[in-house]
Design a protein around this motif. Structure first.
Motif, PDB file in Angstrom:
ATOM      1  N   ALA A   1     -29.716 -13.986  -9.736  1.00 10.17           N
ATOM      2  CA  ALA A   1     -29.995 -15.170 -10.546  1.00 10.17           C
ATOM      3  C   ALA A   1     -29.252 -15.121 -11.873  1.00 10.17           C
ATOM      4  O   ALA A   1     -28.762 -16.146 -12.368  1.00 10.17           O
ATOM      5  CB  ALA A   1     -31.499 -15.299 -10.785  1.00 10.17           C
TER       6      ALA A   1
ATOM      7  N   SER B   1     -40.475 -17.050 -11.149  1.00  6.58           N
ATOM      8  CA  SER B   1     -40.633 -17.059  -9.700  1.00  6.58           C
ATOM      9  C   SER B   1     -40.052 -15.823  -9.021  1.00  6.58           C
ATOM     10  O   SER B   1     -40.616 -15.330  -8.044  1.00  6.58           O
ATOM     11  CB  SER B   1     -39.979 -18.317  -9.097  1.00  6.58           C
ATOM     12  N   ILE B   2     -38.914 -15.330  -9.493  1.00  9.10           N
ATOM     13  CA  ILE B   2     -38.241 -14.213  -8.840  1.00  9.10           C
ATOM     14  C   ILE B   2     -38.736 -12.916  -9.454  1.00  9.10           C
ATOM     15  O   ILE B   2     -38.693 -12.748 -10.677  1.00  9.10           O
ATOM     16  CB  ILE B   2     -36.714 -14.332  -8.989  1.00  9.10           C
TER      17      ILE B   2
ATOM     18  N   TRP C   1     -36.927 -21.119 -14.132  1.00 12.38           N
ATOM     19  CA  TRP C   1     -37.578 -21.057 -12.824  1.00 12.38           C
ATOM     20  C   TRP C   1     -37.434 -19.659 -12.221  1.00 12.38           C
ATOM     21  O   TRP C   1     -38.391 -19.106 -11.662  1.00 12.38           O
ATOM     22  CB  TRP C   1     -36.971 -22.091 -11.881  1.00 12.38           C
ATOM     23  N   ALA C   2     -36.252 -19.074 -12.330  1.00 14.54           N
ATOM     24  CA  ALA C   2     -36.045 -17.726 -11.804  1.00 14.54           C
ATOM     25  C   ALA C   2     -36.919 -16.713 -12.529  1.00 14.54           C
ATOM     26  O   ALA C   2     -37.443 -15.777 -11.927  1.00 14.54           O
ATOM     27  CB  ALA C   2     -34.568 -17.336 -11.920  1.00 14.54           C
TER      28      ALA C   2
ATOM     29  N   SER D   1     -33.257 -10.905  -9.268  1.00 14.52           N
ATOM     30  CA  SER D   1     -33.019 -11.268 -10.671  1.00 14.52           C
ATOM     31  C   SER D   1     -31.566 -11.047 -11.064  1.00 14.52           C
ATOM     32  O   SER D   1     -30.991 -11.820 -11.835  1.00 14.52           O
ATOM     33  CB  SER D   1     -33.934 -10.450 -11.590  1.00 14.52           C
TER      34      SER D   1
ATOM     35  N   LEU E   1     -34.206 -12.173 -18.223  1.00 16.35           N
ATOM     36  CA  LEU E   1     -35.046 -12.518 -17.082  1.00 16.35           C
ATOM     37  C   LEU E   1     -36.001 -11.386 -16.740  1.00 16.35           C
ATOM     38  O   LEU E   1     -37.167 -11.612 -16.409  1.00 16.35           O
ATOM     39  CB  LEU E   1     -34.169 -12.848 -15.867  1.00 16.35           C
TER      40      LEU E   1
ATOM     41  N   THR F   1     -40.062 -11.567 -16.790  1.00 13.99           N
ATOM     42  CA  THR F   1     -40.820 -11.161 -15.613  1.00 13.99           C
ATOM     43  C   THR F   1     -41.846 -10.103 -15.978  1.00 13.99           C
ATOM     44  O   THR F   1     -42.988 -10.129 -15.502  1.00 13.99           O
ATOM     45  CB  THR F   1     -39.865 -10.624 -14.534  1.00 13.99           C
TER      46      THR F   1
END
Length: 297
Positions: free
Chosen positions: A177, A167-168, A163-164, A174, A30, A34
């Protein structure tokens, strides 16, 4: 005759270790996604590929750590190595497709749903391909409701993870999530295993050909786990990933250049050479009549 199944032969050691590995792969993946989305000057395909490899390796490692604790009392279990490696390739490949779809889809809802469905179905396929690599004197049967439920959990977990990722933005969100995703993936695995039954055939108590769970554990740790450790070092040395200090965390007023007050207009002046020559000529001419330099009465 059906065998007696024990999915927790080592107690809580294997489920806890499997959950931690799923969380580690998720948080690294993640953060890499990001990093690719919210930083302008970055090698986007490289970060997306690294994130997909982390998530896929974490899920695959979670599966086989959990399988170390799986036993059939009447039939020793071994594993076919090529099928086991194929499950790893499938895990990384399908996660990669989902991550790249989300990374280049601009966070649109339809893209995230399609990517989540594909990624979740691939994660479930990885699980059942890995299960097909088991070798024993018997064959595995599945209850359909458990299979459907495990696939649904995988799809929901994959969609939530994507989605995380888009979006995050902060590190702590994170981390939370990734914990949710690790819990969901582990739940998918044990839901699928709850639907398993083994019909015994052949000679009971004789080990079939293939590698035992413990013999596969060492290369499994040396491969994907070491890879995730290296990826973790990359994350640790990137301040944008650890601290979240990037363009996406700045306030809006800090992103735009500071506006300076308008300057007073500067009237054009003569060049220095012309001004000097003009003063010198006026000095030679002397004062004009009337006692004034620029005219008098």
């Amino acid at each position: 005759m059906y065998g007696t199944i024990d999915g927790f032969s080592y107690g809580l050691v294997t489920p806890v270790a499997a959950f931690l590995m799923a969380c580690l792969g998720s948080v690294l993946g993640l953060r890499c996604v990001t990093r690719s989305l919210f930083t302008e000057r970055t090698f986007k395909p490289g970060w997306l590929g690294l994130g997909a490899a982390c998530i896929g390796s974490g899920i695959w490692t979670m599966h086989f750590i959990a399988m170390v604790g799986f036993r059939v009392m009447e039939a020793p279990i071994s594993y076919d190595v090529p099928t086991t490696v194929l499950s790893l390739v499938v895990a990384v490949a399908v996660v990669g497709v989902g991550v790249f779809m989300a990374g280049y889809g601009g966070g649109r809802r339809a893209v995230l749903i399609c990517a989540g469905v594909f990624m979740g179905a691939g994660i479930a396929a990885m699980h059942y391909i890995g299960m097909s690599g088991m070798r024993m004197h018997g064959h595995v049967e599945y209850a359909l409701p458990g299979v459907v439920t495990s696939v649904v959990i995988a799809v929901v977990a994959a969609t939530a993870a994507l989605w995380a990722a888009v979006s995050i933005q902060g590190f702590l969100p994170s981390l939370g999530a990734s914990g949710v995703m690790g819990l969901a993936v582990s739940g998918m695995h044990y839901t699928a295993m709850a639907s398993v039954s083994v019909r015994l055939e052949g000679i009971a108590g004789v080990a079939p050909e293939g590698g035992s769970p413990t013999s596969l554990l060492f290369p499994m740790l040396i491969g994907p786990v070491v890879f995730m450790v290296v990826a973790g070092v990359v994350v640790m040395f990137d301040p944008l990933l650890v601290l979240g200090e990037g363009e996406w965390n700045r306030p809006e007023e800090a992103k735009s250049p500071r506006e300076e007050p308008p300057r007073r207009p500067v009237w054009p002046s003569l060049p220095e050479e012309e001004s000097t020559a003009l003063r010198a000529g006026r000095h030679r001419a002397g004062p004009r009549p009337g006692g004034r330099e620029f005219g008098g009465r």
